[in-house]
Write a protein that holds these residues in place. Structure first.
Motif, PDB file in Angstrom:
ATOM      1  N   LEU A  88       0.829  -1.206   0.000  1.00 62.66           N
ATOM      2  CA  LEU A  88       0.000   0.000   0.000  1.00 62.66           C
ATOM      3  C   LEU A  88       0.855   1.244   0.000  1.00 62.66           C
ATOM      4  N   THR A  89       0.399   2.259  -0.689  1.00 64.46           N
ATOM      5  CA  THR A  89       0.998   3.584  -0.567  1.00 64.46           C
ATOM      6  C   THR A  89       0.298   4.287   0.597  1.00 64.46           C
ATOM      7  N   PRO A  90       0.819   5.392   1.064  1.00 63.77           N
ATOM      8  CA  PRO A  90       0.079   6.165   2.080  1.00 63.77           C
ATOM      9  C   PRO A  90      -1.319   6.554   1.591  1.00 63.77           C
ATOM     10  N   LEU A  91      -1.447   6.867   0.308  1.00 66.88           N
ATOM     11  CA  LEU A  91      -2.754   7.214  -0.264  1.00 66.88           C
ATOM     12  C   LEU A  91      -3.694   6.010  -0.211  1.00 66.88           C
ATOM     13  N   GLY A  92      -3.185   4.821  -0.523  1.00 64.78           N
ATOM     14  CA  GLY A  92      -3.991   3.604  -0.456  1.00 64.78           C
ATOM     15  C   GLY A  92      -4.434   3.303   0.960  1.00 64.78           C
TER      16      GLY A  92
END
Length: 126
Positions: A88-92
């Motif tokens: 995951l990215t921080p956005l995800g």
């Protein structure tokens, strides 16, 4: 409550709606949830094992979309055979946290939805 909507252009509104539709499709949230629960990057094969019922083709397509949207990072390690990991990215992660509130609300109101559905079915038969 929806003041931010009035300042959106038609293009922004369309893009926002597309993202909501993509995120709410059958597999994206499940994949994000599995990646979040893992707490570490996962290889494609581990994702396949943990996302029950998904085909290899659909997992590949969904991961590409999630990567394109900036919700998942794909890391390719140049070795033989090549190793690819997803996380995951921080956005995800942020999207997933926002959805949890909606999911909780829906689960808390399932009986209300079921009761309303039962009333409509009874009225249709009567």
């Amino acid at each position: 409550m929806f003041d931010f909507c009035s300042s959106m252009t038609e293009e922004q509104d369309g893009r926002a709606r597309e993202l909501i539709e993509r995120a709410a499709a059958k597999w994206p949230l499940r994949i994000l949830h599995v990646l979040s629960d893992a707490g570490a990057p996962l290889r494609f094969s581990r994702l396949m094992e943990r996302v029950e019922g998904i085909s290899q083709k659909v997992l590949t397509q969904t991961l590409r979309t999630l990567e394109r949207d900036g919700l998942v990072i794909r890391t390719l390690y140049p070795q033989v055979p090549p190793r690819v990991e997803y996380e995951l990215t921080p956005l995800g992660h942020d999207l997933l946290m926002q959805v949890v509130s909606l999911w909780r609300w829906i689960v808390e109101h399932l009986d209300d939805f079921d009761a309303r559905k039962a009333v409509k079915l009874t009225a249709a038969r009567g």
